[in-house]
Design a protein around this motif. Sequence first.
Motif, PDB file in Angstrom:
ATOM      1  N   UNK A 202       0.858  -1.176   0.000  1.00  0.00           N
ATOM      2  CA  UNK A 202       0.000   0.000   0.000  1.00  0.00           C
ATOM      3  C   UNK A 202       0.895   1.227   0.000  1.00  0.00           C
ATOM      4  N   UNK A 203       0.683   2.132  -0.952  1.00  0.00           N
ATOM      5  CA  UNK A 203       1.591   3.275  -1.077  1.00  0.00           C
ATOM      6  C   UNK A 203       0.827   4.474  -1.612  1.00  0.00           C
ATOM      7  N   UNK A 230      -2.713   4.440  -3.357  1.00  0.00           N
ATOM      8  CA  UNK A 230      -3.734   5.338  -2.845  1.00  0.00           C
ATOM      9  C   UNK A 230      -3.566   6.705  -3.500  1.00  0.00           C
ATOM     10  N   UNK A 231      -4.550   7.169  -4.282  1.00  0.00           N
ATOM     11  CA  UNK A 231      -4.431   8.497  -4.904  1.00  0.00           C
ATOM     12  C   UNK A 231      -4.304   9.580  -3.851  1.00  0.00           C
ATOM     13  N   UNK A 232      -3.352  10.483  -4.069  1.00  0.00           N
ATOM     14  CA  UNK A 232      -3.119  11.568  -3.114  1.00  0.00           C
ATOM     15  C   UNK A 232      -2.877  12.869  -3.860  1.00  0.00           C
ATOM     16  N   UNK A 244      -3.803   5.380   4.468  1.00  0.00           N
ATOM     17  CA  UNK A 244      -3.512   3.996   4.831  1.00  0.00           C
ATOM     18  C   UNK A 244      -4.663   3.335   5.557  1.00  0.00           C
ATOM     19  N   UNK A 245      -5.515   4.135   6.211  1.00  0.00           N
ATOM     20  CA  UNK A 245      -6.692   3.540   6.829  1.00  0.00           C
ATOM     21  C   UNK A 245      -7.607   2.970   5.758  1.00  0.00           C
ATOM     22  N   UNK A 246      -7.630   3.621   4.578  1.00  0.00           N
ATOM     23  CA  UNK A 246      -8.412   3.060   3.484  1.00  0.00           C
ATOM     24  C   UNK A 246      -7.825   1.722   3.046  1.00  0.00           C
ATOM     25  N   UNK A 262      -7.293  -1.597 -13.007  1.00  0.00           N
ATOM     26  CA  UNK A 262      -7.395  -0.480 -13.945  1.00  0.00           C
ATOM     27  C   UNK A 262      -6.917   0.814 -13.293  1.00  0.00           C
ATOM     28  N   UNK A 263      -7.330   1.037 -12.032  1.00  0.00           N
ATOM     29  CA  UNK A 263      -6.923   2.254 -11.336  1.00  0.00           C
ATOM     30  C   UNK A 263      -5.431   2.250 -11.072  1.00  0.00           C
ATOM     31  N   UNK A 264      -4.880   1.121 -10.661  1.00  0.00           N
ATOM     32  CA  UNK A 264      -3.435   1.034 -10.453  1.00  0.00           C
ATOM     33  C   UNK A 264      -2.681   1.309 -11.737  1.00  0.00           C
ATOM     34  N   UNK A 265      -3.155   0.753 -12.851  1.00  0.00           N
ATOM     35  CA  UNK A 265      -2.489   0.949 -14.142  1.00  0.00           C
ATOM     36  C   UNK A 265      -2.454   2.427 -14.500  1.00  0.00           C
ATOM     37  N   UNK A 266      -3.562   3.115 -14.222  1.00  0.00           N
ATOM     38  CA  UNK A 266      -3.623   4.550 -14.500  1.00  0.00           C
ATOM     39  C   UNK A 266      -2.585   5.308 -13.687  1.00  0.00           C
TER      40      UNK A 266
END
Length: 289
Positions: A202-203, A230-232, A244-246, A262-266
């Motif tokens: 998780x990053x 995790x989008x930031x 990180x709680x998510x 798909x989201x990770x690939x983006x």
Amino acid sequence: MEHPCDVSTKKLSIMNSSGENLAGILHDTGSKDLVILCHGLTASKDFRLLVSLAKTLSNAGLSTFRFDFSGNGESEGKFEFGNYSKEISDLHDVVLYWMQEGRLIKAILGHSKGGSTVLLYASKFKEVNMIINASGRLDLRTGLDKLFNKDFLDKIEARPLILKNSLGNVFHVTREDLMQRLSTDVVAAVQTIPKEIRVLSVHGSEDELVDVENAIQCDSLIANHTLQIIPQHKATPHSKRRSFLRGTSVITDRGLQQTSKARNAELIDREGRRRHSRGASAHIPCPCH
């Protein structure tokens, strides 16, 4: 969905193989399933992220144990900057203690330096089949320029370097400490983690201290791996709790859930474009976090 339940909290100590007492806090929901939480560099079991994680996991019905590695927090021993082998041994002692107490270790989660430690642990010991790496660093030769002045290699020959954490506590880093870190090869180690051990990284996408590329590299090197980016917003603190709680939602009775590929690939594609636009990474031949 989280279901708040009665949780008892107990402070206790576990003796490691060096005869040092490791201080820890058990959050007991009544469940035999236990998640072990590991802190990062100059942090402790009382680091806000770990406290929040313990609460979140307890609400999901899981017992947790957060502890101080030797030389940190309230544990006995000497602080060492590059003591990965000692931390692996500490963690092994903690795991064995709880197994002997009849607990089922559901997962081990490590943040930052703790993330690197839990990956190294999984390459050496096969006792726990779920590892969560939260913002851990793979290449320990990178990042020191964010902790020390750029001329630290010259200064450390004359005197120990100084580290301060967010609480103002002072830690000394010797040349021997630095060499221990330089000799620790996390990249090689993770490639030996067996497929039977599931690893989740998780990053945060905009982590300003440990680049998200570390998690992306894990995804290409570890046989049984799930990547959750995790989008930031830009310049998000390395220890941002909400992100990180998510990520803790994957630690459930169903085990590791599938992350959106798909989201990770983006996000991975965006990271690649960002790196290309700024040129080669400004890495130096030394480690950090």
